[in-house]
Design a protein around this motif. Sequence first.
Motif, PDB file in Angstrom:
ATOM      1  N   ILE A 185       1.002  -1.287   0.075  1.00 16.60           N
ATOM      2  CA  ILE A 185       0.184   0.075   0.016  1.00 16.60           C
ATOM      3  C   ILE A 185       0.930   1.295  -0.023  1.00 16.60           C
ATOM      4  N   ASN A 186       0.421   2.044  -0.869  1.00 16.75           N
ATOM      5  CA  ASN A 186       1.360   3.321  -0.900  1.00 16.75           C
ATOM      6  C   ASN A 186       0.358   4.206   0.367  1.00 16.75           C
ATOM      7  N   LEU A 187       1.197   4.584   1.221  1.00 14.90           N
ATOM      8  CA  LEU A 187       0.495   5.292   2.237  1.00 14.90           C
ATOM      9  C   LEU A 187      -0.021   6.788   2.210  1.00 14.90           C
ATOM     10  N   THR A 188       0.926   7.430   1.116  1.00 16.55           N
ATOM     11  CA  THR A 188       0.426   8.702   0.782  1.00 16.55           C
ATOM     12  C   THR A 188      -0.946   8.535  -0.121  1.00 16.55           C
TER      13      THR A 188
ATOM     14  N   ALA B 200       2.064  14.457   7.965  1.00 17.59           N
ATOM     15  CA  ALA B 200       2.719  13.127   7.358  1.00 17.59           C
ATOM     16  C   ALA B 200       3.780  13.416   6.560  1.00 17.59           C
ATOM     17  N   PRO B 201       5.111  12.859   6.707  1.00 14.40           N
ATOM     18  CA  PRO B 201       6.184  13.216   5.825  1.00 14.40           C
ATOM     19  C   PRO B 201       6.040  12.955   4.365  1.00 14.40           C
ATOM     20  N   ASP B 202       6.631  13.438   3.547  1.00 16.27           N
ATOM     21  CA  ASP B 202       6.666  13.232   2.016  1.00 16.27           C
ATOM     22  C   ASP B 202       7.137  11.812   1.508  1.00 16.27           C
ATOM     23  N   ASN B 203       7.910  11.190   2.445  1.00 20.10           N
ATOM     24  CA  ASN B 203       8.426   9.930   2.175  1.00 20.10           C
ATOM     25  C   ASN B 203       7.871   8.970   2.773  1.00 20.10           C
ATOM     26  N   LEU B 204       6.496   8.858   3.122  1.00 18.95           N
ATOM     27  CA  LEU B 204       5.941   7.958   4.041  1.00 18.95           C
ATOM     28  C   LEU B 204       6.178   6.520   3.686  1.00 18.95           C
ATOM     29  N   GLY B 205       6.319   6.260   2.332  1.00 19.22           N
ATOM     30  CA  GLY B 205       6.496   5.003   1.829  1.00 19.22           C
ATOM     31  C   GLY B 205       5.271   4.072   1.517  1.00 19.22           C
TER      32      GLY B 205
ATOM     33  N   ILE C 123       3.634   0.021   2.793  1.00 16.16           N
ATOM     34  CA  ILE C 123       3.522  -1.085   4.058  1.00 16.16           C
ATOM     35  C   ILE C 123       2.470  -2.201   3.221  1.00 16.16           C
ATOM     36  N   VAL C 124       3.103  -3.103   3.851  1.00 17.31           N
ATOM     37  CA  VAL C 124       2.257  -4.608   3.256  1.00 17.31           C
ATOM     38  C   VAL C 124       1.278  -4.675   4.253  1.00 17.31           C
ATOM     39  N   ALA C 125      -0.041  -4.651   3.810  1.00 18.80           N
ATOM     40  CA  ALA C 125      -1.170  -4.804   4.809  1.00 18.80           C
ATOM     41  C   ALA C 125      -2.436  -4.963   3.910  1.00 18.80           C
ATOM     42  N   ASP C 126      -3.602  -5.228   4.762  1.00 18.38           N
ATOM     43  CA  ASP C 126      -4.969  -5.344   4.218  1.00 18.38           C
ATOM     44  C   ASP C 126      -5.202  -3.851   3.764  1.00 18.38           C
ATOM     45  N   GLN C 127      -5.484  -3.426   2.656  1.00 18.93           N
ATOM     46  CA  GLN C 127      -5.824  -2.001   2.353  1.00 18.93           C
ATOM     47  C   GLN C 127      -7.046  -1.494   2.813  1.00 18.93           C
ATOM     48  N   GLN C 128      -8.128  -2.477   2.531  1.00 19.96           N
ATOM     49  CA  GLN C 128      -9.445  -2.165   2.719  1.00 19.96           C
ATOM     50  C   GLN C 128      -9.616  -2.078   4.296  1.00 19.96           C
ATOM     51  N   ARG C 129      -9.058  -3.239   4.940  1.00 17.93           N
ATOM     52  CA  ARG C 129      -8.975  -3.326   6.570  1.00 17.93           C
ATOM     53  C   ARG C 129      -8.422  -1.931   7.199  1.00 17.93           C
ATOM     54  N   LEU C 130      -7.369  -1.410   6.697  1.00 15.63           N
ATOM     55  CA  LEU C 130      -6.593  -0.387   7.000  1.00 15.63           C
ATOM     56  C   LEU C 130      -7.318   1.089   6.846  1.00 15.63           C
ATOM     57  N   LYS C 131      -8.046   1.069   5.588  1.00 14.51           N
ATOM     58  CA  LYS C 131      -8.779   2.376   5.448  1.00 14.51           C
ATOM     59  C   LYS C 131      -9.995   2.176   6.408  1.00 14.51           C
ATOM     60  N   GLN C 132     -10.510   1.106   6.739  1.00 20.18           N
ATOM     61  CA  GLN C 132     -11.696   1.050   7.578  1.00 20.18           C
ATOM     62  C   GLN C 132     -11.047   1.581   9.209  1.00 20.18           C
ATOM     63  N   ILE C 133      -9.937   1.034   9.299  1.00 22.16           N
ATOM     64  CA  ILE C 133      -9.415   1.510  10.607  1.00 22.16           C
ATOM     65  C   ILE C 133      -9.250   3.074  10.640  1.00 22.16           C
TER      66      ILE C 133
ATOM     67  N   ASP D 233       7.399  -0.237  10.938  1.00 21.89           N
ATOM     68  CA  ASP D 233       5.878  -0.106  11.449  1.00 21.89           C
ATOM     69  C   ASP D 233       5.466   1.270  10.893  1.00 21.89           C
ATOM     70  N   LEU D 234       4.027   1.209  10.807  1.00 24.86           N
ATOM     71  CA  LEU D 234       3.240   2.609  10.745  1.00 24.86           C
ATOM     72  C   LEU D 234       2.507   2.937  11.817  1.00 24.86           C
ATOM     73  N   VAL D 235       2.805   4.108  12.262  1.00 24.99           N
ATOM     74  CA  VAL D 235       2.593   4.879  13.571  1.00 24.99           C
ATOM     75  C   VAL D 235       1.645   5.882  13.134  1.00 24.99           C
ATOM     76  N   LEU D 236       0.371   5.869  13.730  1.00 26.00           N
ATOM     77  CA  LEU D 236      -0.714   7.078  13.397  1.00 26.00           C
ATOM     78  C   LEU D 236      -1.213   7.420  14.799  1.00 26.00           C
ATOM     79  N   THR D 237      -1.749   8.762  14.934  1.00 27.96           N
ATOM     80  CA  THR D 237      -2.635   9.197  15.874  1.00 27.96           C
ATOM     81  C   THR D 237      -3.651  10.142  15.348  1.00 27.96           C
TER      82      THR D 237
END
Length: 812
Positions: free
Chosen positions: A660-663, A688-693, A695-705, A733-737
């Motif tokens: 997943i492209n986090l940006t 968020a930084p420009d080069n957030l990069g 992550i390997v995850a479930d895009q639909q579930r991460l979007k729901q989160i 790791d991806l950390v978000l608040t």
Amino acid sequence: MRPVARRLASVLAAGSALAAFAGPAHAAGPYLATTEIVTVSMLLGVMSAAMLSAIWMIRQRGRMEAENRELRAHLSDARHNVSRLQALIGDKDRRIVMWDGLSGKPEFLGQLAPETGAPVADRDFLAFGRWLKPTSAAEIERAVERLRTQAQSFDLILETSRDEVLEAQGRVSGGQAFVRFVALNNLRAEAAELKLERERLVAALSTLQCLIDQIDLPVWQRAPDGSLAWVNEAYAEAVEAKDAAAAVREARELLPTVAREKIRATSTYDTPFRDKVSTVVRGNRSFFDVVDARTPNGSAGIAIDVSDVEAVREELTRTLKSHAETLDHLATPVATFDGEQRLQFYNQAFQRMWEFDTAFLESKPGNGELLDRLRAAGKLPEQLNWKQWKDTALSVYRAIDTQSDLWHLPNGQTLRVFATARPQGGATWVFENLTEKVDLETRYNTLMLVQDETIDHLAEGVAVFSPDGRIRLSNPAFRAIWGISEAEAKSGTHIRAIEQACAPSYDKPDGWKRFGQMITSFDDERPSSQGMLELRTGLVLDYAVIPLSNAQTMLTFVNITDSVRVSRALTEKNEALRKADALKNDFVQHVSYELRSPLTNIIGFADLLKTPTMGELNERQAEYVDHIATSSAVLLTIVNDILDLATVDAGIMELDYTEINLTDLLDDVSMQFADRLHEAQVTLEITAPDNLGTIVADQQRLKQILIKLLSNAANFAPEGSAIGLRCWREGADLVLTVTDRGPGIPQDVLTTVFNRFESHGRQGGPGLGLSIVESFVSLHHGTVTIDSQEGRGTKVTVRIPSASMTSFAAAE
């Protein structure tokens, strides 16, 4: 010549007579007949032929006589030469053996001097093994064989059994093979002996070099200028050369430059260099005992690998040091004396016990001196005969076995003294303080009495059995539980009798028979065992089989009847609750599935009513259709959330892992959440930084989160405020608040925010958002925490690790 002259005169006379006879006939003319003329002619021809033959024979005879005279002269000369050669060959220092072809018999000429040991008889001369040394006999036999069969010449130096030296020469000439044996004179014999000696030395040197090549010790030989002249195979292996010749050719040195310079400076003809040298062999540091001797032609050396010896010596030193350090930390006083009875080692406990000065102990006093000082200080027991007691104590230096004695010191201490002679001389003294042991035994006996009293007053039933299965002790609680008398459980009663006495209360095969097997087992390991028994009397017992020291076994029985009854009641209630919860989940899942299809139809028809093809709607109708679509969408979201939770509870939810492209994800969430922000009249601040990069995850579930967290923040945030979304990376790791400036969550409610159907927002709701967030974060093996204070807003922190798998089956 005379017979020939006479024959020639007669022939001439006959010719004259014939001429005289013919003369008258010719004169007679017609009176001679033709026959007579022919006869006369024939006679003249015969006479002419005879005359010619006689002349030729005369000449041939003269030639033959001349040749005979020449042959007789050559024969005379040859006989003279043969006589002269026979005289030479007949010398006593030379003998010749000749063979004519392979099958011809040998001919012998000349003789060898008797002092050489050569046989005189021809038949014994060719038996070389009888009068030549074995090596020489074998060489001459092989040489003669090659001479006769292959025409191979030879020159040998032979030694007789009398240590005389002969020269043997083999040649082939004119189809004959001959061998000449010559006894050498002084100079030639000396030269031959030197040649033999040289051959022996060369053979010995070759053998020695072969032997040196076979040993695993590096050996070398140097020229006068210090360069390598020869090395053995072990040297070549040590310097990692291809072979010994390559090591010499490449001048590979085994010893370091400092060591070679030291050898060159200290080695003399009388005193060779002897020292230990450290060098690197095959990448490892090695130690060698090097011996290098100087000679007029250079030097020679050998290196003996003592790395193992050095390692053993160092290990011994470390062991002794460790041994000393170990003894120094022992609480038991220890002292070691050498063969001269002088102190060599003592530990701190020794110094503390006898209160010696360090300076005195470091002076290495004698054993007798120590005893005298201790006696003078009043620290040793008084003896009637001090001298005899002291001699007895010091007799350990002459004893074989360890000596022990009890010393009752004046300060009330009791010591057991062990004195052991050391193999290398001297003795080791160990002072065991028995004072505490005596006190411990006293306290132990007291403790055992207290223990017996304590066991007798325990509510638990206790019985101890010996290895032979006989009971050692039991308390009243044990007898009361099993309903047996004190006489039936007295000490010494076998477990079989106990089993029979307890049979009315419990007679199952896995009961006392199993206890008996465990108590009387001969297994090396005796594991403990625990379990529960239910007696016929209704009592429920918790038992334990505990192995004790000395192969004893303790049985304990605890009456847990009340606890078991309560536990059974709780188990039944818990089973009922579990069934109810399962029924609830089934009901929710079933109802959710049943609601999903009608809701989808309602949403579809509502959207259809909005299309111009279905006709124009008035303002009120359009408003009602919008309300229907909005409510249906909210209800569908709730149903989907319930289905997701039911899937998670059933343990069948699978995550679809993608990169997943986090940006892009943040942009998609912000666009999708814009209407909700407008409805709640709040704004979204994304940091968020420009080069957030990625992550390997479930895009639909991460979007729901993200949407659930932002919806929850919007639900709590006051109108006109801002919701903060901050994202960053910590490793993979991806950390978000997500923060809001709402009223905060009370502490009593904070512990239940992740519970299902808990809603505290101003707009209400089913209360499934944070529960779904926690479930999806857990499926990603992440964490979610909430930090909130009343009046200061709420901060939700989520950590999502990047996965390395394409899919992952969720657990319950």
